[in-house]
Design an enzyme around this catalytic site. Structure first.
Site, PDB file in Angstrom:
ATOM      1  N   ALA A  40       0.859  -1.177   0.000  1.00 50.54           N
ATOM      2  CA  ALA A  40       0.000   0.000   0.000  1.00 50.54           C
ATOM      3  C   ALA A  40       0.899   1.231   0.000  1.00 50.54           C
ATOM      4  CB  ALA A  40      -0.908  -0.006   1.224  1.00 50.54           C
ATOM      5  N   SER A  41       0.756   2.094  -1.000  1.00 50.75           N
ATOM      6  CA  SER A  41       1.636   3.249  -1.130  1.00 50.75           C
ATOM      7  C   SER A  41       1.306   4.335  -0.110  1.00 50.75           C
ATOM      8  CB  SER A  41       1.522   3.832  -2.541  1.00 50.75           C
ATOM      9  OG  SER A  41       1.911   2.888  -3.511  1.00 50.75           O
ATOM     10  N   LEU A  42       2.289   5.194   0.143  1.00 46.79           N
ATOM     11  CA  LEU A  42       2.119   6.342   1.021  1.00 46.79           C
ATOM     12  C   LEU A  42       0.951   7.192   0.518  1.00 46.79           C
ATOM     13  CD1 LEU A  42       3.737   7.724   3.420  1.00 46.79           C
ATOM     14  CD2 LEU A  42       4.796   9.128   1.646  1.00 46.79           C
ATOM     15  N   PRO A  43      -0.007   7.566   1.395  1.00 47.64           N
ATOM     16  CA  PRO A  43      -1.177   8.327   0.923  1.00 47.64           C
ATOM     17  C   PRO A  43      -0.834   9.595   0.152  1.00 47.64           C
ATOM     18  CG  PRO A  43      -1.576   7.504   3.123  1.00 47.64           C
ATOM     19  CD  PRO A  43      -0.137   7.181   2.805  1.00 47.64           C
TER      20      PRO A  43
END
Length: 289
Positions: free
Chosen positions: A6-9
């Site tokens: 899950a990528s950094l927001p």
């Protein structure tokens, strides 16, 4: 080997902004992963838009679909190879890619002939460092300049293979290359590695030695192998494919002569039968990829 995260927001937002998704648009996402970006895309297109997201991994595809359904989000989840896109619901206004790409698949251009394709682009020499590029596609030809640095896992079929055994390349000979010994390694720094990878598509390397010892730069490209020995107080030598070692040295000379340019001075032009990188302007210096 990790295949999904899950990528950094804040990074997700940066890439969504680069895709410039608008109300009512049809969007294809390549790389569903957890499903969160598909949900954000669905929110951006509104009730009149449509989102299709493609995931190559069956387990990830199933879990993402379950999450989206549980949240009441109307997005179509497809388990398949994102590099062929999803022609069933084409054409799309936008294609949003969440895996690292080294070569644009032609089906994306056919499925988004007039819109934006946003993706993280990397070269064989840039390692895990990619650059966001938003290709503005008109009549099936996309043009875009490289932007922010990101890091994404590469599309599975575009990952680099192992080197295997190093062949016997014959004698090591002294070489007269167009670079000083201290200019040989420096293009492999983060900025330089990206640019050199555009100049020398498909090239991979290793470095050995250090300190007062001779350094050796090992090069491999499409079955050709070469090495360059160099260092302070050491003669510069080459072994193996002389064309490969000279191609590398000439690209390093180009990079130094232009002031060690930042990746954001480069861009891509991509068509059905053409993929090239350019420097400063789409009509300027360019190289086939």
């Amino acid at each position: 080997m990790p295949t999904c995260s899950a990528s950094l927001p804040s990074l997700v937002k940066l890439m969504l902004d680069a895709t410039d998704v608008r109300d009512g648009q049809r969007v294809l996402e390549i790389g569903t992963g957890t499903g969160v970006t598909a949900a954000l895309l669905r929110d951006r297109v509104g009730v009149n838009g449509r989102v299709v997201t493609v995931e190559v991994d069956p387990g990830l595809s199933a879990s993402a679909q379950a999450r989206l359904e549980a949240a009441g989000i109307d997005a179509t989840v497809v388990c398949g190879d994102g590099l062929v896109g999803w022609g069933t619901d084409a054409p799309y206004d936008r294609i949003h890619v969440t895996c690292g790409i080294r070569r644009i698949p032609p089906p994306w251009l056919r499925q988004c002939p007039d819109g934006i394709i946003m993706l993280p682009w990397g070269t064989a020499l840039s390692g895990e460092r990619d650059r966001v590029v938003a290709l503005r596609v008109r009549d099936g030809v996309g043009v875009g300049r490289f932007g922010a640095e990101v890091s994404f896992m590469k599309a599975r079929s575009q990952r680099l293979g192992s080197w295997g055994d190093w062949p016997d390349n014959g004698d090591t000979v002294e070489a007269d290359l167009p670079v000083r010994w201290d200019e040989i390694e420096s293009p492999l720094e983060p900025f330089g590695g990206f640019a050199m990878g555009l100049l020398l598509p498909g090239l991979t390397y290793r470095l050995s030695g250090g300190g007062a010892e001779e350094r050796v730069l090992w090069l491999k490209r499409e079955g050709a192998h070469a090495s360059i020995g160099f260092g302070d107080g050491h003669k510069t030598t080459v072994e193996g494919d002389t064309r490969l070692s000279r191609d590398y040295a000439q690209a390093a000379r180009w990079w130094h002569d232009r002031g060690r340019p930042h990746p954001e001075r480069f861009g891509l032009t991509v068509g059905e039968n053409e993929q090239r990188a350019w420097f400063d302007h789409p009509d300027g210096e360019s190289w086939a990829l």
